[in-house]
Write an enzyme that holds these catalytic residues in place. Structure first.
Site, PDB file in Angstrom:
ATOM      1  N   ALA A  22       0.809  -1.224  -0.208  1.00 52.87           N
ATOM      2  CA  ALA A  22      -0.041   0.011  -0.030  1.00 52.87           C
ATOM      3  C   ALA A  22       0.848   1.310  -0.130  1.00 52.87           C
ATOM      4  O   ALA A  22       0.551   2.220  -0.732  1.00 52.87           O
ATOM      5  CB  ALA A  22      -0.882  -0.074   1.282  1.00 52.87           C
ATOM      6  N   ASP A 127       1.805  -7.926  19.440  1.00 57.13           N
ATOM      7  CA  ASP A 127       1.712  -7.944  20.417  1.00 57.13           C
ATOM      8  C   ASP A 127       0.354  -6.994  21.101  1.00 57.13           C
ATOM      9  O   ASP A 127       0.019  -6.760  22.386  1.00 57.13           O
ATOM     10  CB  ASP A 127       2.862  -7.375  21.218  1.00 57.13           C
ATOM     11  CG  ASP A 127       3.961  -8.139  21.288  1.00 57.13           C
ATOM     12  OD1 ASP A 127       3.958  -9.446  21.055  1.00 57.13           O
ATOM     13  OD2 ASP A 127       5.311  -7.670  21.131  1.00 57.13           O
ATOM     14  N   ARG A 162      -7.871 -34.137  30.887  1.00 58.07           N
ATOM     15  CA  ARG A 162      -6.615 -33.255  31.373  1.00 58.07           C
ATOM     16  C   ARG A 162      -6.908 -31.852  31.513  1.00 58.07           C
ATOM     17  O   ARG A 162      -7.655 -31.325  31.339  1.00 58.07           O
ATOM     18  CB  ARG A 162      -5.659 -33.576  30.370  1.00 58.07           C
ATOM     19  CG  ARG A 162      -5.089 -34.845  30.413  1.00 58.07           C
ATOM     20  CD  ARG A 162      -4.061 -35.036  29.204  1.00 58.07           C
ATOM     21  NE  ARG A 162      -3.492 -36.536  29.393  1.00 58.07           N
ATOM     22  CZ  ARG A 162      -2.873 -37.274  28.328  1.00 58.07           C
ATOM     23  NH1 ARG A 162      -2.828 -36.725  27.187  1.00 58.07           N
ATOM     24  NH2 ARG A 162      -2.309 -38.167  28.577  1.00 58.07           N
ATOM     25  N   GLY A 185     -12.681 -19.711  25.783  1.00 59.15           N
ATOM     26  CA  GLY A 185     -13.473 -20.143  26.922  1.00 59.15           C
ATOM     27  C   GLY A 185     -12.263 -20.761  28.045  1.00 59.15           C
ATOM     28  O   GLY A 185     -12.766 -21.917  28.649  1.00 59.15           O
ATOM     29  N   ALA A 186     -11.365 -20.166  28.284  1.00 59.75           N
ATOM     30  CA  ALA A 186     -10.386 -20.401  29.108  1.00 59.75           C
ATOM     31  C   ALA A 186     -10.940 -20.481  30.692  1.00 59.75           C
ATOM     32  O   ALA A 186     -11.768 -19.639  31.011  1.00 59.75           O
ATOM     33  CB  ALA A 186      -9.016 -19.550  29.245  1.00 59.75           C
ATOM     34  N   LYS A 213     -16.831 -30.082  34.672  1.00 63.27           N
ATOM     35  CA  LYS A 213     -16.194 -30.196  33.590  1.00 63.27           C
ATOM     36  C   LYS A 213     -15.300 -31.408  33.805  1.00 63.27           C
ATOM     37  O   LYS A 213     -14.494 -31.636  34.841  1.00 63.27           O
ATOM     38  CB  LYS A 213     -15.198 -29.079  33.351  1.00 63.27           C
ATOM     39  CG  LYS A 213     -16.102 -27.774  32.858  1.00 63.27           C
ATOM     40  CD  LYS A 213     -15.431 -26.481  32.693  1.00 63.27           C
ATOM     41  CE  LYS A 213     -14.635 -26.548  31.421  1.00 63.27           C
ATOM     42  NZ  LYS A 213     -14.186 -25.371  30.845  1.00 63.27           N
ATOM     43  N   VAL A 254       4.972 -19.762  16.230  1.00 65.01           N
ATOM     44  CA  VAL A 254       3.839 -20.314  15.345  1.00 65.01           C
ATOM     45  C   VAL A 254       2.850 -19.162  15.039  1.00 65.01           C
ATOM     46  O   VAL A 254       2.373 -18.859  14.088  1.00 65.01           O
ATOM     47  CB  VAL A 254       3.153 -21.621  16.086  1.00 65.01           C
ATOM     48  CG1 VAL A 254       1.734 -21.762  15.383  1.00 65.01           C
ATOM     49  CG2 VAL A 254       4.241 -22.727  15.908  1.00 65.01           C
ATOM     50  N   ARG A 256       3.467 -15.956  14.850  1.00 64.87           N
ATOM     51  CA  ARG A 256       3.687 -14.861  14.009  1.00 64.87           C
ATOM     52  C   ARG A 256       3.913 -15.254  12.539  1.00 64.87           C
ATOM     53  O   ARG A 256       3.899 -14.459  11.550  1.00 64.87           O
ATOM     54  CB  ARG A 256       5.421 -14.470  14.317  1.00 64.87           C
ATOM     55  CG  ARG A 256       5.087 -13.604  15.544  1.00 64.87           C
ATOM     56  CD  ARG A 256       6.257 -12.515  15.588  1.00 64.87           C
ATOM     57  NE  ARG A 256       7.504 -12.989  15.063  1.00 64.87           N
ATOM     58  CZ  ARG A 256       8.652 -12.668  15.649  1.00 64.87           C
ATOM     59  NH1 ARG A 256       8.631 -12.182  16.963  1.00 64.87           N
ATOM     60  NH2 ARG A 256       9.836 -12.930  15.117  1.00 64.87           N
TER      61      ARG A 256
HETATM   62  O1  F6P Z   1       7.068  -8.205  19.752  1.00 67.29           O
HETATM   63  C1  F6P Z   1       6.634  -9.426  18.849  1.00 67.29           C
HETATM   64  C2  F6P Z   1       7.261 -10.773  19.603  1.00 67.29           C
HETATM   65  O2  F6P Z   1       6.881 -11.985  18.837  1.00 67.29           O
HETATM   66  C3  F6P Z   1       6.964 -10.919  21.139  1.00 67.29           C
HETATM   67  O3  F6P Z   1       5.611 -11.281  21.134  1.00 67.29           O
HETATM   68  C4  F6P Z   1       7.959 -11.884  21.547  1.00 67.29           C
HETATM   69  O4  F6P Z   1       8.108 -11.786  22.949  1.00 67.29           O
HETATM   70  C5  F6P Z   1       9.131 -11.473  20.650  1.00 67.29           C
HETATM   71  O5  F6P Z   1       8.738 -10.699  19.520  1.00 67.29           O
HETATM   72  C6  F6P Z   1      10.282 -12.578  20.384  1.00 67.29           C
HETATM   73  O6  F6P Z   1      11.149 -11.905  19.599  1.00 67.29           O
HETATM   74  P1  F6P Z   1      12.013 -12.795  18.856  1.00 67.29           P
HETATM   75  O7  F6P Z   1      11.222 -13.155  17.641  1.00 67.29           O
HETATM   76  O8  F6P Z   1      13.398 -12.033  18.718  1.00 67.29           O
HETATM   77  O9  F6P Z   1      12.471 -14.007  19.468  1.00 67.29           O
END
Ligand code: F6P
Length: 323
Positions: A22, A127, A162, A185-186, A213, A254, A256
């Protein structure tokens, strides 16, 4: 302003590519040239630029990660590093910079802006801890990934009766844990913003069994004082008294990866285009975000060094429903 640069920095977030697309196309639409910087501030210091045309950002809107690469750059933390980065922009005729990233990246953007360079930030981190925006690029995708994992763990937890602990990312912010716990629903949610201890978590999990539960699940933020590892150790040390054991899953990176959701693509597209508009219109030194469903700008000085507070009502809501 004839030539701008853009970079992605810090942890990658799904939707960064949609923002790159963009910004590039919108800036070209306004008649500007776009230089993409590889590997964040490290690439800026090294003058690692590549000129982008509209076609260079084709077929990337659906991709997770960042095609530019990202880095956590130690050299840029020093005054000398910032000076090098500013010089690199000047040497290459770049008149303005757009920084796509989270808290640390926007602190870097502010450092460059204070040296007189026009800079605009785009709020992007899984985050969701940045001030100046209700939501950041990437958090919706990360949340959905965490939620899918929680749903799957509940299936196997149910089969075996569990208890499970799921640790989600978020650095010092409990947003991802709170929202995935609420949506999943934790039975217990452990976040840095609300003090807790292992006995409280144990009683919340035992209460789930008491109310009939066959399983129990806690979502724990990685930044909580008692993270999943500490809770696991505590529960195994007190196994005889507590009478249950826990399986622990750390979702880690995972969350990210993965393709950005429609929400993240649209958010990134809107924020990226707005960042190009603002920079080229001479409005800089700001973070572009979304507040109350509107695209907004907030001065970088106002947001840097702060963490967005969580809505405490949502924690109360989750607790009241885990009954
Ligand atoms: O800021 C994003 C983040 O994924 C955080 O949630 C996490 O603590 C950090 O980056 C992990 O950083 P790196 O990828 O450098 O291990």
């Amino acid at each position: 302003m004839k030539r701008i640069a853009l970079l992605t920095s810090g942890g990658d977030a799904p939707g960064m590519n949609a923002a790159i697309r963009a910004i590039t196309r919108r800036a070209i639409f306004h008649g500007a040239e776009v230089y993409a910087v590889r590997h964040g501030y490290a690439g800026l210091i090294e003058e690692d630029f590549v000129q982008f045309g509209a076609r260079d950002v084709g077929r990337i809107i659906q991709l997770g990660g960042t095609i530019l690469g990202s880095a956590r750059c130690a050299e840029f933390q020093s005054e000398a590093g910032v000076t090098k980065a500013v010089k690199s922009l000047g040497k290459n005729g770049v008149e303005g910079l757009i920084v796509i990233g989270g808290n640390g990246s926007q602190a870097g953007a502010y450092d460059i802006a204070r040296r007189g360079v026009p800079v605009v930030g785009v709020a992007s981190t899984i985050d969701n801890d940045l001030c100046g925006t209700d939501v950041t690029i990437g958090v919706d995708t990360a949340l959905n990934i965490a939620l899918e994992a929680i749903d799957r763990l509940k299936v196997t937890a149910l089969s075996h009766g569990r208890g499970f602990l799921v640790e989600v990312m978020g650095r010092n912010c409990g947003y991802l844990a709170l929202m995935s716990g609420l949506a999943g629903g934790a039975d217990a949610i452990v976040i840095p913003e609300v003090p807790s201890d292992p006995e409280t978590v144990a009683s919340e999990l035992l209460a789930a069994y008491d109310r009939g539960k066959s399983h129990a699940l806690a979502v724990v933020a990685e930044g909580a004082a008692y993270d999943a590892e500490k809770l696991r150790n505590y529960f195994s040390q007190h196994h005889e008294r507590l009478q249950f054991s826990l399986r622990v899953t750390k979702l880690g990176h995972v969350q990210r990866g993965g393709a950005p959701t429609a929400f993240d693509r649209i958010l990134a597209t809107r924020l990226g285009a707005a960042a190009a508009d603002h920079l080229l219109a001479g409005q800089h030194g700001v973070l572009v975000g979304m507040q109350r469903a509107e695209i907004t700008t907030t001065s970088l000085g106002e947001i840097v060094g702060r963490q967005k507070p969580l809505n405490p009502e949502l924690f109360g809501l989750a607790q009241s429903l885990a009954r």
